[in-house]
Design a protein around this motif. Structure first.
Motif, PDB file in Angstrom:
ATOM      1  N   VAL A  50      -7.621  -0.278   6.139  1.00  0.00           N
ATOM      2  CA  VAL A  50      -7.355  -1.487   7.470  1.00  0.00           C
ATOM      3  C   VAL A  50      -6.840  -1.670   7.903  1.00  0.00           C
ATOM      4  CG1 VAL A  50      -6.355  -1.481   4.828  1.00  0.00           C
ATOM      5  CG2 VAL A  50      -4.196  -0.285   6.789  1.00  0.00           C
ATOM      6  N   PHE A  51      -7.498  -3.462   8.849  1.00  0.00           N
ATOM      7  CA  PHE A  51      -7.110  -3.319   9.937  1.00  0.00           C
ATOM      8  C   PHE A  51      -7.129  -5.176  10.624  1.00  0.00           C
ATOM      9  CE2 PHE A  51     -11.245  -3.835   9.054  1.00  0.00           C
ATOM     10  CZ  PHE A  51     -12.077  -4.707   9.168  1.00  0.00           C
ATOM     11  N   ALA A  52      -5.890  -5.200  11.493  1.00  0.00           N
ATOM     12  CA  ALA A  52      -5.898  -6.495  11.682  1.00  0.00           C
ATOM     13  C   ALA A  52      -6.053  -6.466  12.770  1.00  0.00           C
ATOM     14  CB  ALA A  52      -4.295  -6.773  12.174  1.00  0.00           C
ATOM     15  N   TRP A  53      -6.951  -8.237  13.172  1.00  0.00           N
ATOM     16  CA  TRP A  53      -7.745  -8.943  14.139  1.00  0.00           C
ATOM     17  C   TRP A  53      -6.916  -9.492  14.988  1.00  0.00           C
ATOM     18  CZ3 TRP A  53     -10.470  -8.041  17.707  1.00  0.00           C
ATOM     19  CH2 TRP A  53     -11.199  -8.753  18.319  1.00  0.00           C
ATOM     20  N   GLY A 107      -9.199  -5.573   4.902  1.00  0.00           N
ATOM     21  CA  GLY A 107      -9.788  -3.711   4.281  1.00  0.00           C
ATOM     22  C   GLY A 107     -10.895  -3.671   3.645  1.00  0.00           C
ATOM     23  N   ILE A 108     -11.279  -2.119   3.917  1.00  0.00           N
ATOM     24  CA  ILE A 108     -12.521  -1.805   3.233  1.00  0.00           C
ATOM     25  C   ILE A 108     -12.090  -0.803   2.687  1.00  0.00           C
ATOM     26  CG2 ILE A 108     -14.631  -0.949   3.395  1.00  0.00           C
ATOM     27  CD1 ILE A 108     -14.648  -2.786   6.505  1.00  0.00           C
ATOM     28  N   ARG A 137      -3.106  -2.759  -1.762  1.00  0.00           N
ATOM     29  CA  ARG A 137      -1.888  -2.462  -1.752  1.00  0.00           C
ATOM     30  C   ARG A 137      -1.753  -1.772  -0.049  1.00  0.00           C
ATOM     31  NH1 ARG A 137       1.281   0.779  -5.289  1.00  0.00           N
ATOM     32  NH2 ARG A 137       2.857   2.827  -4.225  1.00  0.00           N
ATOM     33  N   THR A 138      -2.892  -0.872   0.093  1.00  0.00           N
ATOM     34  CA  THR A 138      -2.776  -1.332   1.886  1.00  0.00           C
ATOM     35  C   THR A 138      -2.733  -2.730   2.514  1.00  0.00           C
ATOM     36  OG1 THR A 138      -4.665  -0.599   2.189  1.00  0.00           O
ATOM     37  CG2 THR A 138      -3.542   0.975   2.057  1.00  0.00           C
ATOM     38  N   LYS A 139      -3.454  -3.641   2.025  1.00  0.00           N
ATOM     39  CA  LYS A 139      -3.420  -4.489   3.032  1.00  0.00           C
ATOM     40  C   LYS A 139      -2.020  -5.224   2.802  1.00  0.00           C
ATOM     41  CE  LYS A 139      -6.455  -7.111   3.277  1.00  0.00           C
ATOM     42  NZ  LYS A 139      -7.950  -8.539   2.275  1.00  0.00           N
ATOM     43  N   ALA A 140      -1.461  -5.035   1.615  1.00  0.00           N
ATOM     44  CA  ALA A 140      -0.178  -5.944   2.440  1.00  0.00           C
ATOM     45  C   ALA A 140       0.872  -4.864   2.706  1.00  0.00           C
ATOM     46  CB  ALA A 140       0.767  -5.882   0.359  1.00  0.00           C
ATOM     47  N   GLN A 141       1.089  -3.240   3.001  1.00  0.00           N
ATOM     48  CA  GLN A 141       2.177  -2.908   3.312  1.00  0.00           C
ATOM     49  C   GLN A 141       1.413  -3.184   4.481  1.00  0.00           C
ATOM     50  OE1 GLN A 141       1.247   0.544   1.403  1.00  0.00           O
ATOM     51  NE2 GLN A 141       2.916   0.455  -0.378  1.00  0.00           N
ATOM     52  N   ALA A 177       5.451   5.040  10.039  1.00  0.00           N
ATOM     53  CA  ALA A 177       5.575   4.305   9.072  1.00  0.00           C
ATOM     54  C   ALA A 177       4.021   3.620   8.219  1.00  0.00           C
ATOM     55  CB  ALA A 177       6.352   2.274   9.226  1.00  0.00           C
ATOM     56  N   TYR A 178       3.628   3.675   9.473  1.00  0.00           N
ATOM     57  CA  TYR A 178       1.566   3.987   9.311  1.00  0.00           C
ATOM     58  C   TYR A 178       1.062   4.682   8.810  1.00  0.00           C
ATOM     59  CZ  TYR A 178       1.936  -0.663  11.986  1.00  0.00           C
ATOM     60  OH  TYR A 178       2.679  -2.034  12.450  1.00  0.00           O
ATOM     61  N   PHE A 179       1.736   5.943   9.086  1.00  0.00           N
ATOM     62  CA  PHE A 179       1.206   7.519   8.299  1.00  0.00           C
ATOM     63  C   PHE A 179       1.845   7.025   7.348  1.00  0.00           C
ATOM     64  CE2 PHE A 179       0.492   7.842  12.725  1.00  0.00           C
ATOM     65  CZ  PHE A 179      -0.999   8.551  12.466  1.00  0.00           C
ATOM     66  N   GLU A 180       3.665   7.078   7.110  1.00  0.00           N
ATOM     67  CA  GLU A 180       3.544   7.101   5.155  1.00  0.00           C
ATOM     68  C   GLU A 180       3.084   6.357   4.919  1.00  0.00           C
ATOM     69  OE1 GLU A 180       7.923   6.087   3.708  1.00  0.00           O
ATOM     70  OE2 GLU A 180       7.843   5.372   5.348  1.00  0.00           O
ATOM     71  N   MET A 181       1.941   5.095   4.616  1.00  0.00           N
ATOM     72  CA  MET A 181       1.444   3.896   4.211  1.00  0.00           C
ATOM     73  C   MET A 181       0.367   4.577   3.602  1.00  0.00           C
ATOM     74  SD  MET A 181      -0.365   0.801   5.245  1.00  0.00           S
ATOM     75  CE  MET A 181      -1.472   1.727   6.198  1.00  0.00           C
ATOM     76  N   LEU A 182      -0.299   6.006   4.387  1.00  0.00           N
ATOM     77  CA  LEU A 182      -1.610   6.049   4.325  1.00  0.00           C
ATOM     78  C   LEU A 182      -1.410   7.277   4.128  1.00  0.00           C
ATOM     79  CD1 LEU A 182      -3.335   5.875   7.564  1.00  0.00           C
ATOM     80  CD2 LEU A 182      -3.745   4.791   6.206  1.00  0.00           C
ATOM     81  N   ALA A 183      -0.395   7.950   3.682  1.00  0.00           N
ATOM     82  CA  ALA A 183      -0.092   9.121   2.526  1.00  0.00           C
ATOM     83  C   ALA A 183       0.611   9.135   1.167  1.00  0.00           C
ATOM     84  CB  ALA A 183       1.237  10.164   3.421  1.00  0.00           C
ATOM     85  N   ASP A 184       0.535   7.838   0.846  1.00  0.00           N
ATOM     86  CA  ASP A 184       0.563   7.698  -0.551  1.00  0.00           C
ATOM     87  C   ASP A 184      -0.256   7.916  -1.991  1.00  0.00           C
ATOM     88  OD1 ASP A 184       1.466   5.948  -3.017  1.00  0.00           O
ATOM     89  OD2 ASP A 184       1.042   4.398  -2.205  1.00  0.00           O
TER      90      ASP A 184
END
Length: 253
Positions: free
Chosen positions: A5-8, A151-152, A166-170, A183-190
């Motif tokens: 997921v990435f913000a541009w 997101g991809i 899920r990840t785009k919203a978080q 917090a980003y790593f916590e999101m990725l650990a779901d």
């Protein structure tokens, strides 16, 4: 890389911020992210079997530091065993001082020799998504719209897979909060699995789709190997932070 997921141009002074998981077989050897001996301006992990990479940054470029990331398209019925490693698409872009449009033009001119993939690449001025399976999408190979979150996973750009939604919203929430990197790593650990009714249909058995549905995959022999957060700044060197999140990684000596 199987989720990104990435913000541009969403945050001031930070054209790109990306969070991603790489899913792979545990016995496929790789080096952790860092400068490459044969290309010190490249900071990325490296696949020691194919020689390429799945995500990284380059410290040089005509418009400053550059970024590239790759995910595979999950289409087992189309997979060719003789196809070259898709990781070369990331590695070659980061090694060379070439613009994203010129690089994409070269890929198209050389023909479709790879299994299905998504490729995200660019710098602080332009960012592109290209997929050799995304011909019907008007965004394919064109500059991405600024001010958006994308997101991809193993489908096309913004395909509504549960883990992507899920990840785009978080991710959007964390950006709004100015959350710390942890917090980003916590999101990725779901590791939450998606309900069966929301699973994509990719040609895999339902049991496999269930196992592959979490943001962070945990299965015997295969799963999420690393989580990565990348930040491209305006006028500053980029940051790439990686965490190994699953045992079984074989690292170079």
């Amino acid at each position: 890389m199987c989720l990104i997921v990435f913000a541009w141009h969403v945050l001031p002074g930070m054209p790109v911020i990306a969070a991603a998981n790489r899913d792979e077989f545990y016995d496929r050897p790789a080096t952790p992210a860092g400068p490459w001996l044969d290309a010190p301006h490249v900071i990325a992990g490296r696949d020691l079997q194919g020689g390429g990479s799945w995500m990284g940054v380059s410290l040089v470029g005509c418009n400053g530091p550059r970024f590239a990331a790759l995910t595979n398209i999950r289409a087992p019925e189309e997979r060719r065993l003789d196809a070259p490693s898709r990781g070369a698409l990331v590695a070659d872009f980061l090694r060379e001082d070439v613009t994203a449009p010129d690089y994409l033009r070269r890929i198209v001119e050389h023909g479709d020799v790879y299994n299905g993939y998504n490729l995200v690449l660019g710098d602080g001025e332009s960012l592109y998504w290209y997929s050799n399976r995304g011909g019907a999408d008007p965004r394919n190979g064109q500059p991405l719209e600024r001010g958006r979150i994308y997101g991809i996973s193993n489908g096309l750009l913004d395909a509504p897979w549960p883990k992507v939604l899920r990840t785009k919203a978080q991710f959007a929430s964390l950006l709004c909060q100015g959350a710390p990197e942890d917090a980003y790593f916590e999101m990725l650990a779901d590791t939450t699995r998606a309900p069966d009714v929301r699973l994509p249909e990719t040609g895999m058995p339902i049991e496999v789709e269930r196992m592959l549905s979490p943001v962070c995959i945990e299965t015997p022999g295969y799963g999420t190997r690393t989580s990565t957060v990348v930040k491209l700044y305006k006028g500053m060197e980029p940051e790439l932070h990686e965490r190994v999140v699953q045992p079984g990684v074989v690292e170079a000596q």
